[in-house]
Write an enzyme that holds these catalytic residues in place. Structure first.
Site, mmCIF file in Angstrom:
data_model
loop_
_atom_site.group_PDB
_atom_site.id
_atom_site.type_symbol
_atom_site.label_atom_id
_atom_site.label_comp_id
_atom_site.label_asym_id
_atom_site.label_seq_id
_atom_site.Cartn_x
_atom_site.Cartn_y
_atom_site.Cartn_z
ATOM 1 N N GLU A 1 -29.480 -31.730 -4.088
ATOM 2 C CA GLU A 1 -29.051 -33.007 -3.518
ATOM 3 C C GLU A 1 -29.767 -33.296 -2.200
ATOM 4 O O GLU A 1 -29.872 -34.442 -1.791
ATOM 5 C CB GLU A 1 -27.536 -33.086 -3.368
ATOM 6 C CG GLU A 1 -26.950 -32.287 -2.236
ATOM 7 C CD GLU A 1 -25.438 -32.447 -2.153
ATOM 8 O OE1 GLU A 1 -24.932 -33.560 -2.400
ATOM 9 O OE2 GLU A 1 -24.782 -31.458 -1.831
ATOM 10 N N ILE B 1 -25.805 -33.385 -8.416
ATOM 11 C CA ILE B 1 -24.537 -32.663 -8.368
ATOM 12 C C ILE B 1 -24.282 -32.158 -6.950
ATOM 13 O O ILE B 1 -25.189 -31.675 -6.276
ATOM 14 C CB ILE B 1 -24.561 -31.482 -9.357
ATOM 15 C CG1 ILE B 1 -24.714 -32.016 -10.789
ATOM 16 C CG2 ILE B 1 -23.304 -30.627 -9.224
ATOM 17 C CD1 ILE B 1 -25.025 -30.941 -11.808
ATOM 18 N N HIS B 2 -23.060 -32.265 -6.505
ATOM 19 C CA HIS B 2 -22.637 -31.774 -5.189
ATOM 20 C C HIS B 2 -21.664 -30.622 -5.382
ATOM 21 O O HIS B 2 -20.773 -30.720 -6.218
ATOM 22 C CB HIS B 2 -21.943 -32.896 -4.409
ATOM 23 C CG HIS B 2 -21.361 -32.419 -3.117
ATOM 24 N ND1 HIS B 2 -22.140 -32.252 -1.994
ATOM 25 C CD2 HIS B 2 -20.101 -32.040 -2.786
ATOM 26 C CE1 HIS B 2 -21.359 -31.803 -1.014
ATOM 27 N NE2 HIS B 2 -20.137 -31.671 -1.483
ATOM 28 N N PRO B 3 -21.814 -29.553 -4.689
ATOM 29 C CA PRO B 3 -22.877 -29.233 -3.741
ATOM 30 C C PRO B 3 -23.984 -28.441 -4.426
ATOM 31 O O PRO B 3 -23.732 -27.413 -5.049
ATOM 32 C CB PRO B 3 -22.166 -28.374 -2.710
ATOM 33 C CG PRO B 3 -21.140 -27.626 -3.495
ATOM 34 C CD PRO B 3 -20.734 -28.558 -4.632
#
Length: 149
Positions: A133, A127-129
């Protein structure tokens, strides 16, 4: 510092005595953390230990300041480092020195425990942000390295 290891000892003892299991602590994967600022989470072999054990290595590194979430929360100090066996691509160890490093290292604890290859993990979507990551980015940068740093 190793309360988690003692807790696992009691789990094994209970299973062996009460449930008639045949569990052992041999080859157990034991992560550890140091709750400094930033936190350090580690599991498995360090680069030096892996080289001394005779492994040829692939190493992935990623600076915390490159992680979008780390920049967003102002916690950009640190580094993620992954050590893999160059012959099998299996993850031998990892260090996560950054915000929540003792939490983040658990992705690598699972990988070491299951004998996963860095290639098994490098293309997973994170998942961003998120800080996690950055782990994915470190895996994407794994490359063959000669000698000690």
């Amino acid at each position: 510092m190793f309360t988690h290891t003692a807790r696992d000892d009691s789990r094994i003892l209970y299973q062996n005595v009460i449930k008639n299991a045949d569990l052992s602590i041999k080859d157990r994967v034991v992560p550890w953390g140091v709750f400094t600022e930033p936190q350090l989470g580690r599991v498995g072999l360090s680069e030096r230990e892996a080289r001394q054990a005779g492994f040829k290595l692939k190493v992935g590194k990623y600076d915390a300041h490159k992680v979008a979430k780390a920049r967003a929360i102002g916690e950009t100090r640190g580094l993620i480092k992954v050590i893999a066996d160059a012959d099998t691509d299996r993850i031998l160890g990892a260090s996560v020195l950054m915000a929540d490093g003792a939490e983040l290292v658990h992705e690598f604890v699972t990988a070491v425990q299951l004998g996963a290859r860095y290639t098994d993990l490098q293309d997973m979507i994170h998942i961003h942000p998120t800080l996690a990551e950055g782990l994915n980015n470190a895996l994407g940068g794994v490359h063959y390295e000669e000698g000690l740093e």
